[in-house]
Write a protein that holds these residues in place. Structure first.
Motif, PDB file in Angstrom:
ATOM      1  N   PRO A  94       0.730  -1.289   0.054  1.00 27.73           N
ATOM      2  CA  PRO A  94       0.090  -0.099   0.139  1.00 27.73           C
ATOM      3  C   PRO A  94       0.794   1.283   0.076  1.00 27.73           C
ATOM      4  O   PRO A  94       0.323   2.331  -0.518  1.00 27.73           O
ATOM      5  CB  PRO A  94      -0.830  -0.086   1.386  1.00 27.73           C
ATOM      6  N   PHE A  95       1.739   1.156   0.622  1.00 29.41           N
ATOM      7  CA  PHE A  95       2.987   2.580   0.792  1.00 29.41           C
ATOM      8  C   PHE A  95       3.562   2.858  -0.621  1.00 29.41           C
ATOM      9  O   PHE A  95       3.620   3.968  -0.997  1.00 29.41           O
ATOM     10  CB  PHE A  95       3.653   2.448   1.943  1.00 29.41           C
ATOM     11  N   PHE A  96       3.977   1.856  -1.198  1.00 28.70           N
ATOM     12  CA  PHE A  96       4.609   1.955  -2.486  1.00 28.70           C
ATOM     13  C   PHE A  96       3.628   2.640  -3.453  1.00 28.70           C
ATOM     14  O   PHE A  96       3.587   3.376  -4.242  1.00 28.70           O
ATOM     15  CB  PHE A  96       4.966   0.697  -3.061  1.00 28.70           C
ATOM     16  N   VAL A  97       2.266   1.714  -3.658  1.00 26.66           N
ATOM     17  CA  VAL A  97       0.908   2.319  -4.434  1.00 26.66           C
ATOM     18  C   VAL A  97       0.838   3.887  -3.904  1.00 26.66           C
ATOM     19  O   VAL A  97       0.758   4.667  -5.213  1.00 26.66           O
ATOM     20  CB  VAL A  97      -0.061   1.308  -4.299  1.00 26.66           C
ATOM     21  N   LEU A  98       0.702   4.116  -2.824  1.00 21.80           N
ATOM     22  CA  LEU A  98       0.235   5.427  -2.456  1.00 21.80           C
ATOM     23  C   LEU A  98       1.452   6.428  -3.015  1.00 21.80           C
ATOM     24  O   LEU A  98       1.305   7.365  -3.500  1.00 21.80           O
ATOM     25  CB  LEU A  98       0.273   5.706  -0.987  1.00 21.80           C
ATOM     26  N   GLY A  99       2.915   6.132  -2.715  1.00 26.67           N
ATOM     27  CA  GLY A  99       3.844   6.905  -3.320  1.00 26.67           C
ATOM     28  C   GLY A  99       3.642   6.977  -4.879  1.00 26.67           C
ATOM     29  O   GLY A  99       3.971   8.233  -5.622  1.00 26.67           O
ATOM     30  N   LEU A 100       3.443   5.992  -5.556  1.00 26.00           N
ATOM     31  CA  LEU A 100       3.407   5.852  -7.003  1.00 26.00           C
ATOM     32  C   LEU A 100       2.477   6.932  -7.431  1.00 26.00           C
ATOM     33  O   LEU A 100       2.545   7.861  -8.424  1.00 26.00           O
ATOM     34  CB  LEU A 100       3.140   4.514  -7.577  1.00 26.00           C
ATOM     35  N   VAL A 101       1.093   6.832  -6.716  1.00 21.49           N
ATOM     36  CA  VAL A 101       0.054   7.796  -6.996  1.00 21.49           C
ATOM     37  C   VAL A 101       0.464   9.070  -6.819  1.00 21.49           C
ATOM     38  O   VAL A 101       0.184  10.098  -7.788  1.00 21.49           O
ATOM     39  CB  VAL A 101      -1.376   7.319  -6.082  1.00 21.49           C
ATOM     40  N   ILE A 102       1.061   9.710  -5.801  1.00 18.27           N
ATOM     41  CA  ILE A 102       1.665  10.831  -5.796  1.00 18.27           C
ATOM     42  C   ILE A 102       2.436  11.263  -6.439  1.00 18.27           C
ATOM     43  O   ILE A 102       2.264  12.361  -7.235  1.00 18.27           O
ATOM     44  CB  ILE A 102       2.358  11.108  -4.215  1.00 18.27           C
ATOM     45  N   ILE A 103       3.588  10.605  -7.080  1.00 14.96           N
ATOM     46  CA  ILE A 103       4.635  11.228  -7.670  1.00 14.96           C
ATOM     47  C   ILE A 103       3.757  11.080  -9.520  1.00 14.96           C
ATOM     48  O   ILE A 103       4.435  11.829 -10.075  1.00 14.96           O
ATOM     49  CB  ILE A 103       5.668   9.892  -7.778  1.00 14.96           C
ATOM     50  N   SER A 104       2.994  10.046  -9.760  1.00 20.56           N
ATOM     51  CA  SER A 104       2.476  10.141 -10.985  1.00 20.56           C
ATOM     52  C   SER A 104       1.412  11.172 -11.218  1.00 20.56           C
ATOM     53  O   SER A 104       1.146  11.746 -12.203  1.00 20.56           O
ATOM     54  CB  SER A 104       1.781   8.799 -11.007  1.00 20.56           C
ATOM     55  N   SER A 105       0.768  11.817 -10.144  1.00 21.08           N
ATOM     56  CA  SER A 105      -0.282  12.591 -10.159  1.00 21.08           C
ATOM     57  C   SER A 105       0.352  13.934 -10.459  1.00 21.08           C
ATOM     58  O   SER A 105       0.086  15.046 -11.137  1.00 21.08           O
ATOM     59  CB  SER A 105      -1.046  12.545  -8.865  1.00 21.08           C
ATOM     60  N   ASP A 128       2.140  18.061 -14.385  1.00 25.24           N
ATOM     61  CA  ASP A 128       3.342  18.982 -15.163  1.00 25.24           C
ATOM     62  C   ASP A 128       3.063  18.502 -16.440  1.00 25.24           C
ATOM     63  O   ASP A 128       3.577  19.682 -17.189  1.00 25.24           O
ATOM     64  CB  ASP A 128       4.336  18.163 -14.497  1.00 25.24           C
ATOM     65  N   ASP A 129       2.429  17.538 -16.751  1.00 27.41           N
ATOM     66  CA  ASP A 129       2.384  17.279 -18.430  1.00 27.41           C
ATOM     67  C   ASP A 129       1.369  18.263 -18.909  1.00 27.41           C
ATOM     68  O   ASP A 129       1.348  18.722 -20.046  1.00 27.41           O
ATOM     69  CB  ASP A 129       1.984  15.830 -18.578  1.00 27.41           C
ATOM     70  N   ILE A 169       4.576  22.600 -13.177  1.00 30.89           N
ATOM     71  CA  ILE A 169       4.470  22.680 -11.704  1.00 30.89           C
ATOM     72  C   ILE A 169       5.675  23.477 -11.250  1.00 30.89           C
ATOM     73  O   ILE A 169       6.747  23.130 -11.774  1.00 30.89           O
ATOM     74  CB  ILE A 169       4.133  21.556 -11.148  1.00 30.89           C
ATOM     75  N   SER A 170       5.775  24.085 -10.081  1.00 29.66           N
ATOM     76  CA  SER A 170       6.815  24.567  -9.424  1.00 29.66           C
ATOM     77  C   SER A 170       7.878  23.723  -9.293  1.00 29.66           C
ATOM     78  O   SER A 170       7.499  22.569  -8.703  1.00 29.66           O
ATOM     79  CB  SER A 170       6.486  25.494  -8.296  1.00 29.66           C
ATOM     80  N   ASN A 171       9.304  23.609  -9.470  1.00 30.78           N
ATOM     81  CA  ASN A 171      10.029  22.840  -9.066  1.00 30.78           C
ATOM     82  C   ASN A 171      10.256  22.456  -7.535  1.00 30.78           C
ATOM     83  O   ASN A 171      10.410  21.258  -7.184  1.00 30.78           O
ATOM     84  CB  ASN A 171      11.639  23.214  -9.367  1.00 30.78           C
ATOM     85  N   ARG A 172      10.116  23.300  -6.756  1.00 38.71           N
ATOM     86  CA  ARG A 172       9.999  23.066  -5.144  1.00 38.71           C
ATOM     87  C   ARG A 172       8.728  22.002  -4.822  1.00 38.71           C
ATOM     88  O   ARG A 172       9.050  21.150  -4.392  1.00 38.71           O
ATOM     89  CB  ARG A 172       9.737  24.424  -4.544  1.00 38.71           C
ATOM     90  N   PHE A 173       7.621  22.397  -5.327  1.00 40.27           N
ATOM     91  CA  PHE A 173       6.403  21.454  -5.138  1.00 40.27           C
ATOM     92  C   PHE A 173       6.682  20.104  -5.744  1.00 40.27           C
ATOM     93  O   PHE A 173       6.423  19.086  -4.986  1.00 40.27           O
ATOM     94  CB  PHE A 173       5.037  22.272  -5.850  1.00 40.27           C
ATOM     95  N   ARG A 174       7.203  20.028  -6.793  1.00 40.94           N
ATOM     96  CA  ARG A 174       7.721  18.592  -7.595  1.00 40.94           C
ATOM     97  C   ARG A 174       8.570  18.088  -6.574  1.00 40.94           C
ATOM     98  O   ARG A 174       8.554  16.680  -6.525  1.00 40.94           O
ATOM     99  CB  ARG A 174       7.964  18.775  -8.913  1.00 40.94           C
ATOM    100  N   ILE A 175       9.690  18.490  -6.397  1.00 42.51           N
ATOM    101  CA  ILE A 175      10.711  18.100  -5.579  1.00 42.51           C
ATOM    102  C   ILE A 175      10.170  17.377  -4.080  1.00 42.51           C
ATOM    103  O   ILE A 175      10.347  16.553  -3.692  1.00 42.51           O
ATOM    104  CB  ILE A 175      11.840  18.891  -5.130  1.00 42.51           C
ATOM    105  N   LEU A 178       8.519  12.807  -0.949  1.00 42.85           N
ATOM    106  CA  LEU A 178       7.270  12.052  -0.080  1.00 42.85           C
ATOM    107  C   LEU A 178       7.320  10.760  -0.566  1.00 42.85           C
ATOM    108  O   LEU A 178       7.008   9.852   0.062  1.00 42.85           O
ATOM    109  CB  LEU A 178       5.960  12.936  -0.252  1.00 42.85           C
ATOM    110  N   ALA A 179       6.941  10.692  -2.024  1.00 40.86           N
ATOM    111  CA  ALA A 179       6.804   9.448  -2.661  1.00 40.86           C
ATOM    112  C   ALA A 179       7.826   8.513  -2.450  1.00 40.86           C
ATOM    113  O   ALA A 179       7.833   7.453  -2.064  1.00 40.86           O
ATOM    114  CB  ALA A 179       6.635   9.621  -4.115  1.00 40.86           C
TER     115      ALA A 179
END
Length: 328
Positions: free
Chosen positions: A67-78, A83-84, A88-94, A99-100
């Motif tokens: 579950p934690f991997f999947v949650l991280g994947l959802v966050i980083i993919s979202s 951004d596509d 999105i600002s670099n700071r928020f993306r980093i 977090l992911a």
């Protein structure tokens, strides 16, 4: 996962990808050529969203594993998909990337290791994610390179380190990449991966590789991404020598030189990278080198790669400023 269920997943992923194309076309989620591009026509962006969708379907279909991997994947993919669509600002993306990756590390139990190891792992994970994103510049490269890496991981799970990760999850990732390649591994691609695809598949492969390294105790499995590493690191070094801003868009990678200047068809360049990485993977599995021999092999491979770049690209292009192409 049975053959029947694999076939069902494969068909389902095809249908999901086709449905996404309709949405992307309707809402203008497209990639317009610019000076960094290696393509000349407007193409649908974000086809790599199928990687994250596939992992989510696997999560719900197979006992809600990781579950934690999947949650991280959802966050980083979202954040990557957003951004596509709009920068999105670099700071928020980093922050989202950090977090992911933290969730990924928690899933595999990496926080039980010494702080300095975890710190190094953070730097390497973020670096690998960005490297794979930077290497997503021509048709087919992200798909077929990921396919080779995932197949190698599946072999390792079957024959060398059984059970380091769910085999169903590995098979699902392979099926998703197969579907993406059908639309992308072409001279004229139907869709590009987009940041959501390149960052998503990078995160997925990092999860598998870290799980393998934790289970086996061998950091040498980082070599499963050796060729990407050689291209990325050598390109950064050459750009620093030329006093360029390494954070600005460019067309300085070796694969871009082969596709743009040498006019080698994108699928051929992608296939070449995949075959070379497959050879590296086979040697890694068969020889099981020690850390000392691994470092020696990486250094020699790096020297050979740089020598090849000098032989084909020339000293002037690699070392002198003002010699990079300015348009597609």
């Amino acid at each position: 996962m049975t053959i029947t269920l694999s076939a069902i997943f494969l068909v389902l992923f095809f249908l999901i990808e086709l449905f996404y194309f309709r949405i992307a076309d309707r809402y203008n989620i497209i990639d317009k050529p610019n000076f960094r591009s290696s393509h000349s026509k407007i193409t649908i962006r974000g086809g790599g969203i199928i990687f994250t969708i596939a992992m989510l379907l696997c999560f719900f279909a197979f006992d809600y594993s990781y579950p934690f991997f999947v949650l991280g994947l959802v966050i980083i993919s979202s954040i990557s998909f957003a951004d596509d669509i709009k920068p999105i600002s670099n700071r928020f993306r980093i922050i989202c990337h950090f977090l992911a990756v933290s969730l990924l590390f928690y899933q595999v139990g990496l926080f039980q290791l010494p702080v300095y190891i975890v710190s190094i792992a953070f730097v390497m994970a973020i670096g690998i994610i960005n490297a794979i994103n930077f290497m997503d510049g021509i048709n087919g490269l992200t798909g077929i390179y990921s396919f080779v890496t995932l197949l190698t991981l599946y072999y390792l799970d079957t024959n060398v380190a059984p059970g380091f990760v769910s085999r169903d999850l590995l098979i699902t990732a392979i099926l998703a990449v197969t579907v993406f390649m059908f639309f992308n591994l072409r001279t004229k691609a139907k869709s590009f991966a987009g940041d959501v695809g390149s960052v998503g598949i990078a995160f997925i492969m990092i999860f598998f590789m870290v799980s393998l390294m934790v289970a086996s105790g061998k950091v040498t499995y980082l070599l499963l991404l050796l060729l990407y590493g050689l291209d990325t690191i050598s390109t950064i070094v050459f750009r620093l020598v030329r006093k360029e801003n390494i954070f600005e868009a460019h067309r300085s990678h070796f694969y871009q030189f082969l596709a743009n200047e040498k006019r080698i068809p994108h699928p051929m360049v992608a296939l070449g990278y995949a075959i070379i990485q497959l050879v590296f993977n086979a040697l890694l599995v068969m020889l099981e080198p020690s850390l000392t021999w691994t470092i020696t092999g990486v250094v020699l491979s790096g020297l050979l790669f740089v020598a090849l770049r000098f032989a084909l690209e020339g000293k002037r292009r690699l070392l002198l400023s003002g010699n990079q192409p300015s348009k597609a």
